[in-house]
Design a protein around this motif. Structure first.
Motif, short mmCIF file in Angstrom:
data_model
loop_
_atom_site.label_atom_id
_atom_site.label_comp_id
_atom_site.label_asym_id
_atom_site.label_seq_id
_atom_site.Cartn_x
_atom_site.Cartn_y
_atom_site.Cartn_z
N ALA A 38 0.83 -1.20 0.00
CA ALA A 38 0.00 0.00 0.00
C ALA A 38 0.86 1.26 0.00
N ILE A 39 1.95 1.23 0.77
CA ILE A 39 2.84 2.39 0.83
C ILE A 39 3.48 2.63 -0.53
N PHE A 40 3.92 1.54 -1.19
CA PHE A 40 4.55 1.70 -2.51
C PHE A 40 3.54 2.14 -3.57
N ALA A 41 2.36 1.53 -3.55
CA ALA A 41 1.34 1.87 -4.55
C ALA A 41 0.88 3.31 -4.40
N ARG A 42 0.60 3.71 -3.18
CA ARG A 42 0.14 5.08 -2.93
C ARG A 42 1.28 6.08 -3.11
N GLY A 43 2.52 5.64 -2.81
CA GLY A 43 3.67 6.51 -3.04
C GLY A 43 3.84 6.82 -4.52
N PHE A 44 3.70 5.77 -5.35
CA PHE A 44 3.76 5.98 -6.79
C PHE A 44 2.61 6.87 -7.25
N GLY A 45 1.45 6.69 -6.63
CA GLY A 45 0.29 7.51 -6.98
C GLY A 45 0.47 8.98 -6.70
N ARG A 46 1.43 9.32 -5.80
CA ARG A 46 1.66 10.73 -5.48
C ARG A 46 2.25 11.51 -6.66
N LEU A 47 2.68 10.81 -7.68
CA LEU A 47 3.21 11.50 -8.87
C LEU A 47 2.13 12.30 -9.60
N ALA A 48 0.90 11.84 -9.55
CA ALA A 48 -0.13 12.38 -10.42
C ALA A 48 -0.41 13.87 -10.20
N ALA A 49 -0.70 14.26 -8.97
CA ALA A 49 -1.10 15.65 -8.72
C ALA A 49 -0.02 16.67 -9.06
N PRO A 50 1.25 16.47 -8.64
CA PRO A 50 2.27 17.45 -9.00
C PRO A 50 2.48 17.58 -10.50
N ILE A 51 2.48 16.44 -11.20
CA ILE A 51 2.72 16.49 -12.64
C ILE A 51 1.57 17.19 -13.36
N ILE A 52 0.33 16.83 -13.04
CA ILE A 52 -0.80 17.48 -13.69
C ILE A 52 -0.85 18.95 -13.32
N GLY A 53 -0.54 19.28 -12.06
CA GLY A 53 -0.48 20.68 -11.66
C GLY A 53 0.54 21.46 -12.47
N TYR A 54 1.68 20.85 -12.71
CA TYR A 54 2.73 21.49 -13.52
C TYR A 54 2.25 21.70 -14.95
N MET A 55 1.57 20.71 -15.49
CA MET A 55 1.06 20.82 -16.85
C MET A 55 -0.03 21.89 -16.97
N ILE A 56 -0.83 22.04 -15.90
CA ILE A 56 -1.85 23.09 -15.91
C ILE A 56 -1.19 24.46 -15.97
N ALA A 57 -0.13 24.64 -15.18
CA ALA A 57 0.59 25.92 -15.19
C ALA A 57 1.24 26.16 -16.55
N GLU A 58 1.82 25.11 -17.14
CA GLU A 58 2.40 25.24 -18.48
C GLU A 58 1.32 25.61 -19.49
N GLY A 59 0.17 24.97 -19.38
CA GLY A 59 -0.91 25.22 -20.31
C GLY A 59 -1.39 26.65 -20.27
N TYR A 60 -1.34 27.27 -19.10
CA TYR A 60 -1.78 28.66 -18.98
C TYR A 60 -0.98 29.56 -19.92
N PHE A 61 0.31 29.31 -20.02
CA PHE A 61 1.17 30.18 -20.82
C PHE A 61 1.17 29.81 -22.30
N TYR A 62 0.72 28.60 -22.62
CA TYR A 62 0.75 28.17 -24.01
C TYR A 62 -0.61 28.21 -24.70
N THR A 63 -1.68 28.23 -23.93
CA THR A 63 -3.00 28.22 -24.56
C THR A 63 -3.27 29.53 -25.29
N SER A 64 -4.00 29.43 -26.36
CA SER A 64 -4.35 30.62 -27.13
C SER A 64 -5.61 31.29 -26.62
N ASN A 65 -6.35 30.58 -25.77
CA ASN A 65 -7.60 31.13 -25.23
C ASN A 65 -7.73 30.73 -23.77
N LYS A 66 -7.29 31.61 -22.88
CA LYS A 66 -7.28 31.30 -21.46
C LYS A 66 -8.69 31.15 -20.89
#
Length: 233
Positions: A38-66
């Motif tokens: 459970a610790i390993f599975a949930r630890g791996f699962g912690r990758l999702a939120a930071p990565i998607i959050g980073y992509m959201i911030a990237e998308g803000y600067f690259y989108t043509s229609n905010k």
């Protein structure tokens, strides 16, 4: 790090985040608590939120229609609400999905980039975004991550320092204070080397890729809900 050694594009990062998310959500049902798995599975699962959050911030600067970008996140936050509370066994008012946190983070970032309102008003609105995200999965932590990913756009070291500081103070330490069963929270730091390999490129563009995550998020929760409560109950 040389640009030649950065070989991961945004599509690959999003795919990694989706895999981590599915593993995390499925493990809540399939893997007994208080186990090493459970610790390993949930630890791996912690990758999702930071990565998607980073992509959201990237998308803000690259989108043509905010405005469309904000509207899209808002709509899918609404769509994802009931699959989320159903799967996690919550009342409709007890919580909501990570998509709402992503939306509030994007709003906070947009406010921080405006030039026509005072700094005090910006701080007040950003604080309101954190408050409104309180019941969302990853709550105000995700809002602050997205905000500082955007503020320090182009300054990777500062992005990661702010990410690690926010994550440690508001997520890792409160968890560790509850016991070592929460050691999986250190998994958020696994996102740093993957983000360091991000080359700033989108990769192949298509409607499937553009809409894939938004559709997949509520869909996978519905599938897990059906499997958990109806087929394998």
């Amino acid at each position: 790090m040389s640009i030649k050694t950065k070989f991961i594009n945004s599509n690959a990062l999003k795919l990694l985040a989706v895999i981590a998310m599915v593993v995390d959500h499925a493990s809540i049902w399939l893997v007994p608590d208080d186990t090493t798995l459970a610790i390993f599975a949930r630890g791996f699962g912690r990758l999702a939120a930071p990565i998607i959050g980073y992509m959201i911030a990237e998308g803000y600067f690259y989108t043509s229609n905010k405005q469309k970008y904000l509207k899209r996140l808002f709509i899918f936050a609404l769509i994802s609400h009931f699959p989320f509370v159903m799967y996690f066994g919550l009342e409709w008012w007890q919580g909501t999905s990570v998509i709402w946190g992503l939306f509030m983070g994007l709003v906070a970032l947009a406010i921080s980039q405006t030039t026509y309102i005072s700094r005090l008003i910006k701080v007040m609105i950003i604080a309101l975004c954190c408050l409104l995200a309180w019941t969302a999965d990853w709550n105000y932590i995700l809002v602050l991550w997205i905000l500082f990913f955007g503020i320090y756009k182009g300054q990777f070291k500062m992005q990661m320092i702010s990410f690690a500081f926010i994550g440690t103070v508001f997520y890792i330490l409160p968890g560790i204070s509850l016991g070592m069963d929460y050691a999986f929270r250190f998994g958020i730091l696994l996102a740093i080397p993957f983000l360091a390999l991000y080359n700033g490129e989108r990769g192949k563009s298509s409607a499937l890729i553009k809409w894939g995550f938004y559709v997949f998020y509520p869909a996978h929760l519905l599938v897990l809900y059906i499997l958990r409560y109806f087929i394998f109950a």
